[in-house]
Motif scaffolding. Sequence first.
Motif, PDB file in Angstrom:
ATOM      1  N   THR A 111     -35.159  31.218   8.560  1.00  0.00           N
ATOM      2  CA  THR A 111     -35.650  30.050   9.049  1.00  0.00           C
ATOM      3  C   THR A 111     -34.346  29.422   8.781  1.00  0.00           C
ATOM      4  O   THR A 111     -33.459  29.631   7.866  1.00  0.00           O
ATOM      5  CB  THR A 111     -36.450  28.801   8.112  1.00  0.00           C
ATOM      6  N   ARG A 112     -33.775  28.711  10.690  1.00  0.00           N
ATOM      7  CA  ARG A 112     -32.337  27.990  10.629  1.00  0.00           C
ATOM      8  C   ARG A 112     -32.674  26.387  10.410  1.00  0.00           C
ATOM      9  O   ARG A 112     -33.737  26.256  10.771  1.00  0.00           O
ATOM     10  CB  ARG A 112     -31.680  28.619  12.002  1.00  0.00           C
ATOM     11  N   HIS A 113     -31.982  25.663  10.785  1.00  0.00           N
ATOM     12  CA  HIS A 113     -31.647  24.433  10.585  1.00  0.00           C
ATOM     13  C   HIS A 113     -32.770  23.839  11.790  1.00  0.00           C
ATOM     14  O   HIS A 113     -32.622  24.455  12.841  1.00  0.00           O
ATOM     15  CB  HIS A 113     -30.245  23.752  11.657  1.00  0.00           C
ATOM     16  N   PHE A 194     -54.382  25.891   2.849  1.00  0.00           N
ATOM     17  CA  PHE A 194     -53.497  25.120   4.119  1.00  0.00           C
ATOM     18  C   PHE A 194     -52.293  25.500   3.370  1.00  0.00           C
ATOM     19  O   PHE A 194     -51.862  24.488   1.986  1.00  0.00           O
ATOM     20  CB  PHE A 194     -54.145  23.978   4.959  1.00  0.00           C
ATOM     21  N   HIS A 195     -50.938  25.594   4.054  1.00  0.00           N
ATOM     22  CA  HIS A 195     -49.686  25.549   2.945  1.00  0.00           C
ATOM     23  C   HIS A 195     -49.435  25.090   4.423  1.00  0.00           C
ATOM     24  O   HIS A 195     -49.874  25.615   6.138  1.00  0.00           O
ATOM     25  CB  HIS A 195     -49.627  26.750   2.291  1.00  0.00           C
ATOM     26  N   GLU A 196     -47.614  25.032   5.069  1.00  0.00           N
ATOM     27  CA  GLU A 196     -46.442  24.923   5.607  1.00  0.00           C
ATOM     28  C   GLU A 196     -45.351  24.416   4.696  1.00  0.00           C
ATOM     29  O   GLU A 196     -45.276  24.967   3.989  1.00  0.00           O
ATOM     30  CB  GLU A 196     -47.072  23.423   6.027  1.00  0.00           C
ATOM     31  N   VAL A 197     -44.586  24.681   5.524  1.00  0.00           N
ATOM     32  CA  VAL A 197     -43.089  25.227   5.100  1.00  0.00           C
ATOM     33  C   VAL A 197     -42.748  23.711   5.818  1.00  0.00           C
ATOM     34  O   VAL A 197     -42.347  23.396   7.444  1.00  0.00           O
ATOM     35  CB  VAL A 197     -41.918  25.906   5.652  1.00  0.00           C
ATOM     36  N   THR A 198     -41.763  22.634   5.118  1.00  0.00           N
ATOM     37  CA  THR A 198     -41.460  21.666   5.957  1.00  0.00           C
ATOM     38  C   THR A 198     -39.871  21.497   6.957  1.00  0.00           C
ATOM     39  O   THR A 198     -39.366  23.252   5.810  1.00  0.00           O
ATOM     40  CB  THR A 198     -41.599  20.657   4.499  1.00  0.00           C
ATOM     41  N   PRO A 199     -39.525  20.695   7.259  1.00  0.00           N
ATOM     42  CA  PRO A 199     -38.807  21.107   7.992  1.00  0.00           C
ATOM     43  C   PRO A 199     -37.402  21.440   7.491  1.00  0.00           C
ATOM     44  O   PRO A 199     -37.420  20.987   6.569  1.00  0.00           O
ATOM     45  CB  PRO A 199     -37.970  19.942   9.262  1.00  0.00           C
ATOM     46  N   PHE A 200     -36.879  22.596   7.606  1.00  0.00           N
ATOM     47  CA  PHE A 200     -35.165  23.245   7.533  1.00  0.00           C
ATOM     48  C   PHE A 200     -34.132  22.499   7.264  1.00  0.00           C
ATOM     49  O   PHE A 200     -33.531  22.805   8.785  1.00  0.00           O
ATOM     50  CB  PHE A 200     -34.671  24.614   6.700  1.00  0.00           C
ATOM     51  N   TYR A 201     -33.467  21.097   6.230  1.00  0.00           N
ATOM     52  CA  TYR A 201     -32.302  21.276   6.939  1.00  0.00           C
ATOM     53  C   TYR A 201     -30.282  21.703   6.820  1.00  0.00           C
ATOM     54  O   TYR A 201     -29.559  21.241   6.898  1.00  0.00           O
ATOM     55  CB  TYR A 201     -32.439  19.924   7.123  1.00  0.00           C
TER      56      TYR A 201
END
Lengths: 216, 224
Positions: A111-113, A194-201
């Motif tokens: 995962t990138r910006h 249910f699960h998620e990955v929050t935005p990676f900054y």
Amino acid sequence: MVSAAVRLSPIFAVPLGEARLVPCERLNRELEALFLARETDEHRNPMPSHIPQEEVFESRFNLFRWPEPCVQELRKFMLDTVAETVLQASTVSAQDFTNLKFHNHTWFHVTRHAGSFVSHNHPMASWSAVYCVRVGEVPPDQPGSGLLRLFDPRPGANAYLDPGNAQLHASFRLSPLEVRLEEGQVIVFPSYVFHEVTPFYGRDTRITVATNCWFA
Amino acid sequence: MSTPAPHVVPLFATPFGVVSLPEAQTLNPALAALFAERATAQWRDPLAPQGALTFRSRADLTDWPEEPVRQAISGMLAGVGSVAASINELGTEQFAALRVQARAWFTIVRSDGCVPPASYPNTSWLALYCVTAPAPAKARFDSGVLRMHESRPGPMFQDATHSGIRVPYRPGHYAWRPVPGQMAVFPAAITHEIAMVRAAGALVIVTARIRFVASDHQAWMPPW
């Protein structure tokens, strides 16, 4: 007020397994180099279950069939952790467990910006696990960057809150669980969650390996 | 032997309403200007999750005296009332007698910003009114959408018919693209989020938590 002896039980508890690979630095650097070298169309998941983002590379689901020693070392660690979680969370005996066929779909994410992964669960699997190869940068002004967020599987249970249920102990709380994975850490949870990955900054990369497991 | 056509109904349906606010074309520029001016620390909600790319105001818009805000809140409450009444067996007079309680705030979501998933306790309806919206992003279909999370117990078992199931029976999230002048209305217990905005410009929305109180037999409501 008469005080009665009360025995409190988590009757609808969600099992969460957690383990750490120590040391993990060498393995993670080997995995990182391998994954970055294979961020190619040849290894990209050809049938993603969600609309892909250009900031997130998702590999095919056959990762644990790769012969490279670093992959096989990770395979043993992750699947052993899943197995131990199943044994601790269930009444299946170790003997019966060894007779089961242990299936998995396993892949890596780079995962990138501004990459993220929308909330989802994994039908047709019983256990899921995520291992952290690389955390990536967490910018100070984005403390929620790149979290793994597990949602409470009791929708609506928190729709009424008053002082009697707003501050429940961790095992009873009515809110999502946010996990800041650390390198070498794996967590195991039921695939229905249910699960998620929050935005990676971060300005670099966040790298994880995920597996879905089922038994027959 | 022919099979008679079955009668199928959405048994556990979730209401989702879309309401257009009157005079939005003149209202929205005034709202956008006012919100831009007040997107400062003084007006920020200190308890709400914040990121550098998202601003959320305090939940006191219903107390603001400025006419554009009063007009928007009035229109939003009327719209929510019409959605609630449309699925309710209470009569018109009974519904009109209900007392409305509301808290509202504005949110500015800039490019690469988002609003994390949330639901609201002690609240029956959530209304989300769009003031301005960036253009859709070519590469990201879900840029800036309101995403409502699946809330039914998940079908962990799936067979070959699963992928073809239609709305409203299809399991999974539901997305609505905010349109300036339009308001989405849905139950506040539904976990929802604003997906990351991946286009130039800002998404500006007004969100309201709303509940109705029957003063004759429901005098008490939990704090919110």
